[in-house]
Design a protein around this motif. Structure first.
Motif: not given
Length: 315
Positions: A26-27, A54-58, A60-69, A74-81
């Motif tokens: 949770p972010v 799960i980015n819980d309405g951050s 700051d720039s968490s969304h951009n950072t996660i998108s860049s990651i 190489p990981l299987d990532i499931k991302y919810i914003h």
């Protein structure tokens, strides 16, 4: 009111999963630390897992950072914003529905873990005799801080078979711990929408419900999580006014679930909880009947009513 907020355990159809683990992060405003979580997951010796973020309405720039990651990982990532902040428990329940791993492991956005953490969890579960596995709901390990010092108490044996309520309340094994729970078990947690819409409900409600249902946790004296101290995890930080409803609900649930069978084992714990419940009532706009209709124990109910007039002095 409180009774409506207490979750229930109702068995659902079991689900087949794609991965062995779902690592759930949770972010909330963790742009400076989420990369650290990613890096230690990439280094895991055991690779059969997905990373659910799960980015819980951050704000700051968490969304951009996660998108860049995600673009380079190489990981299987499931991302919810989530566009709006829902608070940690809401994200936790949301993640359970989305998880595609047999084992559900919450991994906060400001921590690390050792490189073989998932391997140790998996091998520990595989070592459990097959006749015991149906009653095993979780495996929990120790934590160290960023300086390598252990955070929290060790267990009397390793492995140690117990549950969250007994280990914490009766045996008084305290401090930070880290572990996974079977996802199919978590999917059986049924709750009223108000449980998550009110926010700030503690995870302890879930763990104690599983203890009440008889699920055993296997505790091991191996430090697998690196818990960074003196760093505020803003997704779970709050003051007493914000957490009062969740804390009061958990106290009432603990009285209803555990008082009758455990009072003689841990009398001080229940007496303190009665004090805490009276104190929390100062921060909630509920009358006495809201409490008495939710508390099952006649003894607790009697003393709560008796002490109700002096609650204003309990600050």
């Amino acid at each position: 009111m409180f009774r409506d907020l207490i979750p229930k355990y109702i068995e659902q159809p079991t689900k087949a999963f794609k991965y062995k683990f779902t690592v759930f992060t949770p972010v909330y405003n963790c742009e400076k630390t989420i990369e650290r979580v990613h890096d230690c997951l990439v280094k895991q010796s055991f690779k059969d897992f997905e990373w659910l973020i799960i980015n819980d309405g951050s704000t700051d720039s968490s969304h951009n950072t996660i998108s860049s990651i995600i673009k380079k990982s190489p990981l299987d990532i499931k991302y919810i914003h989530n566009s709006k902040n829902k608070h940690k428990m809401s994200c936790f329940m949301q993640a359970i529905k989305l998880a595609d791993g047999d084992f559900f492991l919450t991994f906060d956005a400001d921590d690390e873990c050792v490189n073989n953490a998932l391997e140790v969890f998996n091998s520990t579960y595989n070592s459990i005799p097959i006749e015991k596995k149906n009653t095993i709901g979780a495996i929990t390990a120790l934590c160290i801080d960023q300086n390598g010092d252990q955070v929290g108490d060790s267990y009397p044996t390793s492995p140690y078979f117990s549950n969250t309520f007994e280990s914490y309340t009766v045996k008084r094994i305290l401090g930070e711990k880290w572990g996974f729970t079977k996802t199919n078990i978590l999917r059986n947690i049924v709750y009223n929408k108000a449980f998550i819409s009110n926010g700030f409900m503690p995870e302890g409600l879930v763990w104690n419900l599983l203890a009440k249902k008889g699920f055993i946790t296997v505790y091991i004296n191996k430090a697998l999580r690196i818990y960074h101290t003196n760093i505020e995890n803003s997704i779970s930080s709050s003051n007493i006014e914000k957490t009062a409803l969740g804390s009061a609900t958990q106290l009432i649930a603990n009285f209803n679930w555990f008082f009758k069978e455990n009072f003689l084992k841990a009398p001080t714990y229940f007496i303190k909880n009665l004090y805490f419940l009276l104190r929390l009532s100062n921060y909630l706009d509920f009358n006495l009947k809201n409490y008495t209709t939710s508390i099952d124990s006649p003894i607790i109910k009697f003393f709560f009513v008796l002490l109700w007039p002096i609650r204003r002095f309990l600050k």
